[in-house]
Scaffold this motif. Sequence first.
Motif, PDB file in Angstrom:
ATOM      1  N   UNK A 139      69.360  32.776 108.666  1.00 46.54           N
ATOM      2  CA  UNK A 139      70.547  31.449 108.157  1.00 46.54           C
ATOM      3  C   UNK A 139      71.503  32.148 109.751  1.00 46.54           C
ATOM      4  N   UNK A 140      72.206  33.585 109.566  1.00 48.21           N
ATOM      5  CA  UNK A 140      73.109  33.088 110.858  1.00 48.21           C
ATOM      6  C   UNK A 140      72.436  33.388 112.825  1.00 48.21           C
ATOM      7  N   UNK A 141      70.562  33.185 113.039  1.00 47.25           N
ATOM      8  CA  UNK A 141      70.837  33.188 114.155  1.00 47.25           C
ATOM      9  C   UNK A 141      70.047  31.946 114.035  1.00 47.25           C
ATOM     10  N   UNK A 142      69.841  31.323 113.525  1.00 49.87           N
ATOM     11  CA  UNK A 142      69.332  29.900 113.660  1.00 49.87           C
ATOM     12  C   UNK A 142      70.163  28.751 113.901  1.00 49.87           C
ATOM     13  N   UNK A 143      71.537  29.596 112.967  1.00 49.77           N
ATOM     14  CA  UNK A 143      72.624  28.376 112.964  1.00 49.77           C
ATOM     15  C   UNK A 143      73.131  28.273 113.879  1.00 49.77           C
ATOM     16  N   UNK A 188      62.999  41.773 120.630  1.00 54.20           N
ATOM     17  CA  UNK A 188      64.268  41.514 120.822  1.00 54.20           C
ATOM     18  C   UNK A 188      63.441  39.257 120.519  1.00 54.20           C
ATOM     19  N   UNK A 189      63.336  38.785 119.579  1.00 51.07           N
ATOM     20  CA  UNK A 189      62.694  37.958 119.091  1.00 51.07           C
ATOM     21  C   UNK A 189      63.428  36.260 119.462  1.00 51.07           C
ATOM     22  N   UNK A 190      62.979  35.022 119.646  1.00 50.22           N
ATOM     23  CA  UNK A 190      63.915  34.163 119.864  1.00 50.22           C
ATOM     24  C   UNK A 190      63.611  32.750 118.817  1.00 50.22           C
ATOM     25  N   UNK A 191      62.614  33.621 117.946  1.00 56.71           N
ATOM     26  CA  UNK A 191      62.234  33.158 116.345  1.00 56.71           C
ATOM     27  C   UNK A 191      62.030  33.988 115.670  1.00 56.71           C
ATOM     28  N   UNK A 192      62.787  34.116 114.884  1.00 57.25           N
ATOM     29  CA  UNK A 192      62.347  34.689 113.400  1.00 57.25           C
ATOM     30  C   UNK A 192      61.400  34.682 112.131  1.00 57.25           C
ATOM     31  N   UNK A 193      60.587  32.942 112.734  1.00 58.02           N
ATOM     32  CA  UNK A 193      59.244  32.664 112.035  1.00 58.02           C
ATOM     33  C   UNK A 193      58.408  33.995 111.750  1.00 58.02           C
ATOM     34  N   UNK A 194      57.664  34.270 110.468  1.00 59.26           N
ATOM     35  CA  UNK A 194      56.137  35.331 110.424  1.00 59.26           C
ATOM     36  C   UNK A 194      57.818  36.626 110.088  1.00 59.26           C
ATOM     37  N   UNK A 195      58.889  36.791 110.295  1.00 57.00           N
ATOM     38  CA  UNK A 195      59.601  37.837 110.225  1.00 57.00           C
ATOM     39  C   UNK A 195      59.561  38.187 108.329  1.00 57.00           C
ATOM     40  N   UNK A 196      58.938  39.270 108.682  1.00 52.20           N
ATOM     41  CA  UNK A 196      59.196  39.622 106.449  1.00 52.20           C
ATOM     42  C   UNK A 196      59.325  41.453 107.220  1.00 52.20           C
ATOM     43  N   UNK A 197      60.391  41.569 105.970  1.00 53.77           N
ATOM     44  CA  UNK A 197      60.840  42.953 105.715  1.00 53.77           C
ATOM     45  C   UNK A 197      60.126  44.164 104.556  1.00 53.77           C
TER      46      UNK A 197
END
Length: 415
Positions: free
Chosen positions: A130-134, A374-383
């Motif tokens: 949420x933080x990096x998206x905002x 270093x990712x420009x998007x968090x899409x697809x990131x899972x714990x």
Amino acid sequence: MNGVAKSVLQSVKRGRAAWLRRSSAHSGKQRSHRLVLGIETSCDDTGAAVVDEAGRVLGEALHCQKEVHLQTGGIIPVVAQQLHRENIERVVEEALRASGVSVAELAAVATTVKPGLALSLGVGLHYSQSLVSRHQKPFIPIHHMEAHALTIRLTHHLEFPFLVLLISGGHCLLAVAQGVSDFLLLGQSIDIAPGDMLDKVARRLSLRKHPECHSMAGGKAIEHLAQTGNQELLTFRLPMQQYRNCDFSFSGLQNLVSNAIGQKEKEEGIQEGEILSCVKDVAAAVQHAVAVHIIQRTYRAMLFCIKNSLLPSKNATLVVSGGVASNQYIRKALQNLTDANDFALLCPPPRLCTDNGVMIAWNGIERLRAGLGVLQSTAGIRYQPRAPLGIDISKRVEEDSIKVPRLKKIRWLAS
């Protein structure tokens, strides 16, 4: 959430504040280095910190759940998750405020995504996404064990490669650090971690009822009582003596200790839950057995690395980190081992051995500088609750079948 979990949460909601520590290194206002915010929620501590490329900790905050879980005798994942949810925003804001940095000034946000408790990891990842998206910031997913291993490069000038021993409540492994994200795994625990075992032994000994230990975590209580105990009054068979590898095992040792405690209770005519008169001797013997097991496996790792030229033949370094690395008896044993084999021993300061946001931010800095993950998007990131560190070469270690020389009956450990 069950009744126990609810009651525990209610008991700690009143007046609980994050433990805030500030660095004096950020007296100036110039921003000549890139900054990374690190967020840690892999287990039971909510941590955040801002670190710059020079390794300066500009601000940090930590909310520790220890007292909560002491009341239940162990970590209840749903309780840990709820406490993370209640505190993560405040902890991050505290770290940013202490650093005098806004989110807009950050080069990236780094967050632990593996391994750890699933419910806890999820809180940190969701908040970070949420933080990096905002704010449209790059995201750096962090491996918790990699962060522990690299913390030493924040506090000491140390080049690769080096040998790493990570010992904590949730992990136990030996690896060669060849680069920022380049590790060779030599061995790991095949069951539980040493910190987990010590906590369970402390609960079996009812150390929370001991007047000297009522506010201590299990491992700390064992270490405290062992200082005035006689380790030679009890002897425990060491694990995995027949296996010439670098793996660890602590569950069998825990069972041996539990049986010994039961026998002592019968001899003293007391019930489980009462304090043994020989409790300090039991603590000393348990701590000693854990130390010797760790020493033997680490010694084999050192010999394997030198034999196979994975470390320099001179001036090689052993780095020890994780919560159990704060145990002074185990650390002294490791110091004696490294001194006897011309290795340097390096340990982060105790406050950086346990989980914290600083190590995550620093790992983010290391990856940012190396251009790794270093990712420009968090899409697809899972714990990922379970995640190996590096390339597993433990079979090669076993194939070498290195015999560890006798260590003078390990008596030098107590010197």
